[in-house]
Write an enzyme that holds these catalytic residues in place. Sequence first.
Site, PDB file in Angstrom:
ATOM      1  N   HIS A  63      -2.832 -13.873 -41.558  1.00  0.00           N
ATOM      2  CA  HIS A  63      -4.089 -14.285 -41.180  1.00  0.00           C
ATOM      3  C   HIS A  63      -5.490 -14.011 -41.823  1.00  0.00           C
ATOM      4  O   HIS A  63      -6.411 -14.928 -41.891  1.00  0.00           O
ATOM      5  CB  HIS A  63      -4.946 -13.177 -40.550  1.00  0.00           C
ATOM      6  CG  HIS A  63      -4.065 -12.791 -38.970  1.00  0.00           C
ATOM      7  ND1 HIS A  63      -3.790 -14.528 -37.796  1.00  0.00           N
ATOM      8  CD2 HIS A  63      -3.325 -12.052 -37.994  1.00  0.00           C
ATOM      9  CE1 HIS A  63      -2.615 -14.170 -36.720  1.00  0.00           C
ATOM     10  NE2 HIS A  63      -2.697 -12.934 -36.952  1.00  0.00           N
TER      11      HIS A  63
ATOM     12  N   ASP B  75       5.555 -14.716 -36.240  1.00  0.00           N
ATOM     13  CA  ASP B  75       5.131 -13.887 -35.014  1.00  0.00           C
ATOM     14  C   ASP B  75       5.092 -14.327 -34.462  1.00  0.00           C
ATOM     15  O   ASP B  75       4.261 -15.861 -34.034  1.00  0.00           O
ATOM     16  CB  ASP B  75       4.085 -13.450 -36.555  1.00  0.00           C
ATOM     17  CG  ASP B  75       3.229 -12.617 -35.972  1.00  0.00           C
ATOM     18  OD1 ASP B  75       2.360 -12.572 -35.253  1.00  0.00           O
ATOM     19  OD2 ASP B  75       3.350 -11.612 -37.137  1.00  0.00           O
TER      20      ASP B  75
ATOM     21  N   HIS C 240       2.242 -14.219 -32.989  1.00  0.00           N
ATOM     22  CA  HIS C 240       0.220 -14.914 -33.889  1.00  0.00           C
ATOM     23  C   HIS C 240       0.317 -15.974 -34.383  1.00  0.00           C
ATOM     24  O   HIS C 240       1.071 -15.745 -35.448  1.00  0.00           O
ATOM     25  CB  HIS C 240      -0.697 -13.476 -33.875  1.00  0.00           C
ATOM     26  CG  HIS C 240      -0.949 -12.933 -33.235  1.00  0.00           C
ATOM     27  ND1 HIS C 240       0.057 -11.538 -33.115  1.00  0.00           N
ATOM     28  CD2 HIS C 240      -1.408 -12.547 -32.150  1.00  0.00           C
ATOM     29  CE1 HIS C 240      -0.891 -10.486 -32.409  1.00  0.00           C
ATOM     30  NE2 HIS C 240      -0.628 -11.159 -31.664  1.00  0.00           N
TER      31      HIS C 240
ATOM     32  N   ASP D 143       6.819  -8.602 -33.491  1.00  0.00           N
ATOM     33  CA  ASP D 143       5.943  -8.476 -32.193  1.00  0.00           C
ATOM     34  C   ASP D 143       5.494  -9.861 -31.067  1.00  0.00           C
ATOM     35  O   ASP D 143       5.331  -9.438 -29.470  1.00  0.00           O
ATOM     36  CB  ASP D 143       4.301  -8.657 -32.193  1.00  0.00           C
ATOM     37  CG  ASP D 143       3.853 -10.464 -32.962  1.00  0.00           C
ATOM     38  OD1 ASP D 143       4.453 -10.654 -33.388  1.00  0.00           O
ATOM     39  OD2 ASP D 143       2.515  -9.944 -33.470  1.00  0.00           O
TER      40      ASP D 143
END
Length: 305
Positions: free
Chosen positions: A124, A160, A162, A247
């Site tokens: 990120h 991931d 995200h 995740d």
Amino acid sequence: MNKHVAFIYDDIFLKHETPEGHPEAKERLIAIVNHLKSEGIWDKLIHVKPRKATEDNLLLVHEFDYIEKIKNFPPGYIDPDTYICEHTYEVACYAVGAVLEAVDGIINKKFDRAFCAVRPPGHHAEIDSAMGFCIFNNISVGAAYAKKKGFRKIFIADIDAHHGNGTQHIFEDDCSVFYFSSHQFPFYPGTGRELERGKDAGEGCTYNIQLRAGSGTKEYLMVFQDILPQKIREVKPDLILVSAGYDMHQDDPQSYINVTTEGVRSVIRSILLASYVPKIFVLEGGYNPPVLAECVRITLEEMLD
């Protein structure tokens, strides 16, 4: 025949302290190390210590002013999610340095696969800002470094739950790095629409797959057994980097994706079988420590196979 698989880790990563109850805690790595030792896989790995990335390394993707900001930031939150303590700058430099060490180990033929068990995570982090628990973009600095070292085409697969907004933005105008991501959408951080395909010289070198909340193993296998191998064949990379966030597991508290443990194994296997070029896995998310530890063990079992 067993591949030579490096496990790149140091207890320095435990010095990045986050407040009690913060999802991105040192217990994540403690669980991984303890589990690998108890399951007998620890001794099958080549253990490599990370080095500390230099400022010049960080400047391959990050702005000077941002690096200085992290260096001098007082303990506290730098954004609503991302905490900095007195050791964070140093620890984050080692997280980047783990990926650099992996690249050099592959170049020097010490191993052909590596797993970087690092924190803070990275995907990120933008050129000029921390975000989503991430300080420096570990995998992006690694990719930029690999390019400097002579790799012509690099494929980043982000598994991931995200979207890796930072990684996408860093390379979106550069077709020498192909960015592939599957992620829950709409979801944090709000980027990663299928129509985001890169820009200018990088047009067509970003590939996003939006998955609805509630997606599980079936949807992930469609992505990683059908779409990903085809993309890798088209791109013909000479190095594959994996943003290994776990995740997407059904027992992780930070997403609404429901991949089973065996589904995670199948995803990893598909990535490994898609091409025989060297591969570096870099830890991103995964916030249920026992489940994360199991997923990392599975990844390493597949890498050793």
